[in-house]
Every structure is written in C-alpha cells, then in structure tokens.
Enzyme design. Sequence first.
Site, mmCIF file in Angstrom:
data_model
loop_
_atom_site.group_PDB
_atom_site.id
_atom_site.type_symbol
_atom_site.label_atom_id
_atom_site.label_comp_id
_atom_site.label_asym_id
_atom_site.label_seq_id
_atom_site.Cartn_x
_atom_site.Cartn_y
_atom_site.Cartn_z
ATOM 1 C CG MET A 1 5.527 2.627 2.891
ATOM 2 S SD MET A 1 5.291 1.765 1.318
ATOM 3 C CE MET A 1 6.907 2.025 0.594
ATOM 4 C CG HIS B 1 3.156 -5.116 -4.859
ATOM 5 N ND1 HIS B 1 4.066 -4.381 -4.124
ATOM 6 C CD2 HIS B 1 3.770 -5.420 -6.037
ATOM 7 C CE1 HIS B 1 5.173 -4.258 -4.813
ATOM 8 N NE2 HIS B 1 5.029 -4.877 -5.975
#
Length: 190
Positions: free
Chosen positions: A91, A110
């Site tokens: 992240m 993603h």
Amino acid sequence: MRLGILGSGSGSNMQALLDAIDDGSLDAEIALVLSDKPDAYILERAAKAGLPTGVIDCRGFKTKFPEEAQAETAAALKAAGVELVCLAGFMRLVKAPLLEVFPDRILNIHPSLLPAFPGLEAWKQALDAGASEAGCTVHLVDGGMDSGPILLQAKVPVLPGDSAESLHQRIQVEEHRIYPEAVRRLAENL
Ligand code: GRF
C-alpha cells in the site's frame, strides 16, 4: 527466478504465486517476503510456508515510503538474490531508489481494468461508477499510481446485486490466476 514479495495485507496473491510454484506451473522461488505492517497476515502465511520474512521500517509514516526505507528494502532484496519484485497488496508508492535498483523488474497487481480506476478500493470505484465490467491488471511499476506498462488483464462482470465485497471476491479469483501467469511470461522473456 528468485522472487521478492512486498505486501501489506492478507497475502492471498503471494499464496497464489506460491501455489503456482508448488504445482510446477511457475518455475520460480520466493526468496523474501517483506511487509510494512508487522502484523500483516501475509507475514504469517509466509512464515507458515517456511519463507524468509522481514518488516520494512517506514519511520512512523502512515502512507509514505521514505527514501531510507526504500534503500533498505532494495538492499534486503538484493542480499536475498531477488531478481523480480512482486507487489502483492503493497500500500505504498514505490519510487527511486527501489525502482532504480530493479528497473522494469517490479510488478504490481491492481483490482481494476487499468487505466480505469487507479488508487484505493478500485472495485468499489467501479461499482459506484455503474461499470458493467470490472477486472484486474498486472503491470510493471513506473513510479506513478498504478501506472506503467500493462502485462496482463482479466475481466469479470459486475452482476446485479453485487456488493463491494462480492465484486472484490470475484476479481480476486482472477487475480490469483493472472498474477502467476504474468510472472511466468515475464520471466520467460528476461
Ligand atoms: C488485491 O486486491 C490487489 O489487487 C490489491 O490489493 C489486494 C491484495 O490482496 N493491490 P492480497 O493481500 O493479495 O490478498
């Protein structure tokens, strides 16, 4: 091909890579698993699988990946003999110096059909936008937010009555299929 994995969450994509290695469909080994979150489940999974793990010290920053931490990460990956770095639910934005140490050798997965819906909770963005289709993308990391050359994508339908969770689950099934496949294809061409 020696892989290094960086993750902040549950590590299901790392598990998918490991499963592909174990069943012989991906000729690789996971040399090191690093997380910026000491209590992330990815570290527990990795340790259970007997993989070397480590924690990235982000100096108390919540979202930033400070330069010193990137340099330490690059050094740890290099020391482990890592040739390809897989971001798996990591992240923080990777930039130089880590990118410079592994040029065109850092991949990300993603949960959207990029370039649509970069950023956080992409499946929710797709749902909120009323998209009829969602999916996932494996791409090379270039220092931008979910940008960089696309290697592989898979589509999933958005179904009537989908919640953010049900859509994310359907996307993750495809993530677990295409991430090992993208690594296999890239490794073949290196
Ligand atoms: C995945 O949805 C991935 O696409 C995104 O973060 C999530 C990580 O899940 N980048 P996991 O930790 O691999 O289970």
